[in-house]
Each structure stands twice: as C-alpha cells, then as structure tokens.
Design an enzyme around this catalytic site. Structure first.
Site, PDB file in Angstrom:
ATOM      1  N   GLY A 226       0.889  -0.942   0.005  1.00  0.00           N
ATOM      2  CA  GLY A 226      -0.100   0.054   0.103  1.00  0.00           C
ATOM      3  C   GLY A 226       0.901   1.285  -0.182  1.00  0.00           C
ATOM      4  O   GLY A 226       1.830   1.474  -0.842  1.00  0.00           O
ATOM      5  N   ASP A 256      -3.770  -3.247  -9.447  1.00  0.00           N
ATOM      6  CA  ASP A 256      -3.472  -3.834 -10.882  1.00  0.00           C
ATOM      7  C   ASP A 256      -2.837  -2.757 -11.764  1.00  0.00           C
ATOM      8  O   ASP A 256      -1.817  -3.255 -12.646  1.00  0.00           O
ATOM      9  CB  ASP A 256      -5.019  -3.713 -11.515  1.00  0.00           C
ATOM     10  CG  ASP A 256      -5.977  -4.620 -10.968  1.00  0.00           C
ATOM     11  OD1 ASP A 256      -5.752  -5.632 -10.337  1.00  0.00           O
ATOM     12  OD2 ASP A 256      -7.430  -4.215 -10.716  1.00  0.00           O
ATOM     13  N   GLY A 291     -12.489   5.518  -9.180  1.00  0.00           N
ATOM     14  CA  GLY A 291     -12.545   4.450 -10.225  1.00  0.00           C
ATOM     15  C   GLY A 291     -11.144   3.806 -10.469  1.00  0.00           C
ATOM     16  O   GLY A 291     -10.139   3.981 -10.004  1.00  0.00           O
TER      17      GLY A 291
END
Length: 304
Positions: A226, A256, A291
């Site tokens: 992270g 990703d 998103g």
C-alpha cells in the site's frame, strides 16, 4: 526472437458498479450510498489498460458476455489501444460484474460475480498462441479458472516469455506454475495466506515475506505494501522500495496498475526493484482519482 507485444494479459473483464459510502457497513447493517457509478474494470482489463496508457504494446486474452456491458468493455479497451482479437464474446454467460463500496477514506470492499470470466479455458489460450509467442511478458491474474492460468504459464514458458503472476485472489496452483513466476506479485495479506498454506512460519518483517515466498518456489517476488511501497526480492538482491506520497481518494484498481507497470518495466529490461519504483509512482497517481481504469495515468503524467 522479435517481440511485437510488450505485455499480453490473461485475465478478467468486469463492469464495476461502485457505490460511494461514508463508511463500510457493519454486519447486518444498511448504509446509504452517496453516489453510484458504472465503469470498466476486472483485474485483467485493468492491467491491460494501465500498461497501454504507459505506452506498452498490449493485448488481452479473456471473455465478456454477448451483452451491452461486454460491448462497452471492448470499446473501452480499444480506445486505449489494447489488442482485443482474443477477447471473446461468450454467448452463454453474462459479462462479469464487480460490486464495489468505496469509503471516504478511499478504502474499498469488492464482491465479484465471475460471469463469462469463469469460461476462459485452455482452448482459449491455445487459440491465442500467436499473441503469446510475440510477447515479452505474459501477465496472469487469478479471476479466471486455474486450468486457464496453468495453460497460460505453459504457453509463456514455451514461447520464452517472462511470466508475471498476480496471485490475487489466492488459490492453490501447481508447483510448476509458481516456479515459473518471475515475478510473483501479491499484497501483504495474500503473502501471509500463501505462506500459511505452505506451512511457512511468518517472517518478522516485510522483505522477509518476499524472501520466504521465493523459497516457496517463485523465481522473484514483489509484495505490495500500500502506501508503504513494496518489498522486492530476486536472486542476489532484496530491497524495500518506499511508497510514493499520495492523498488517496479511491484505491480500487491500484494493485492492478502496480502489477501492470512491473510487467511492462521488467519486459523493458529493468531490474525488479527499479520496476517496482516505477510501479509505486503509477499506483500513487491512480489512487488520487475515483474508479479503476479512469484513474490510470499516462506516461507523461508519471515522468513529469
């Protein structure tokens, strides 16, 4: 051998239904959404788009349903320059769907209905061999069936391509597939699960996780941490790569973007730690926008 493609991704395509919430609901609780959006997603499609936006010549092997969502996903991939000749339209299943909650902290929770992704098969990989044979790196994610993952690993080996294996979600794989991973890419939670499944005592620090996973069988390993960056190990070298600063709005798809960047950069000849440094910058840019695919930066955004 000439390699016309930088990255061939074998993986999933989903339509993302994303609800913004003040906080994640507790068990049995209903909370109100502050917003609801629909957009392109799926770990495979996300990686393909992230790599293409950075300038990688990219193709995607996978399946969508013969429905409006599938048509939209293919159009979005095409708009980013991803080769979709072997992204098949499945007449017997709906396009995969991800139900995503994003809290005000930027943290998410995701439930995935596989749909057509569950029909990706070794036959699909056999039909796509010309793409794999032309690839520098084959990047594989685990939102498709294990037998397709195994077929992709064998095809990459036979083609002399490097295999990047994003073991997310964690499943049991044959030893030969894990041994071909170069790198194996997992987050710290997935790293713990893989080590526990293999009966390995958990190390006391993050680089130790990566080293332990290499002892389990992978050729090289990246453990994403992270905002703290990543732990990286390959033969003769282990390193903690610090994270890049970011004010997180939405972490959906950041992993990703990280994996795609690593696959692209190792295909360009970078050492794994340098590829991870690239990837931390790309992931940090991605979490600053809502998103998954809409948040992915272009190369100029990363190097400026």
């Amino acid at each position: 051998m000439s390699r016309e493609l930088d990255v061939v991704v074998v993986g999933s395509l989903n339509v993302d239904l994303t609800a913004g919430v003040h906080r994640h609901p507790r068990q049995g609780e209903t909370v109100r959404a502050t917003a609801l959006t629909t957009g392109p997603g799926g770990k495979g499609a996300n990686q393909a788009v992230a790599a293409a936006r950075l300038g990688a010549r990219t193709a995607l092997i996978g399946r969508v349903g013969a429905d409006a969502h599938g048509q939209d996903l293919l159009a979005a991939l095409g708009a980013d320059g991803v080769e979709t000749a072997r992204t098949l339209r499945d007449e017997s299943a709906a396009t995969g769907t991800a139900l995503i909650n994003v809290a005000e902290t930027g943290e998410n929770s995701i439930v995935v209905a596989a749909g057509a992704n569950a029909h990706v098969s070794p036959d699909d990989l056999a039909a796509a061999r010309p793409l794999i044979d032309s690839a520098r790196v084959v990047s594989v994610v685990l939102e498709v069936p294990v037998d397709a993952v195994c077929a992709a690993a064998r095809a990459a080996r036979d083609a002399g391509a490097r295999l990047a294996l994003n073991l997310s979600p964690v499943v049991d794989l044959p030893a030969e597939v894990l041994a071909a991973a170069d790198p194996l890419i997992v987050n710290e939670h997935e790293a713990r699960e893989v080590l526990q499944r293999n009966g390995v005592q958990l190390p006391g620090e993050e680089v130790g996780y990566a080293e332990a996973l290499r002892q389990v069988g992978a050729r090289s390993v990246v453990v994403t941490l992270g905002p703290r960056g990543a732990a990286v190990t390959e033969p003769g070298h282990a390193e903690h790569v610090p994270g890049a600063p970011a004010d997180a709005v939405d972490t959906t798809g950041a992993g990703d973007a990280f994996a795609a960047t690593v696959a692209w950069r190792v295909g360009q000849g970078d050492a794994l730690a340098e590829a991870a440094r690239w990837a931390t910058r790309v992931a940090a840019r991605s979490v600053q926008q809502p998103g998954a695919q809409p948040s992915y930066p272009k190369l100029a955004d990363v190097v400026s």
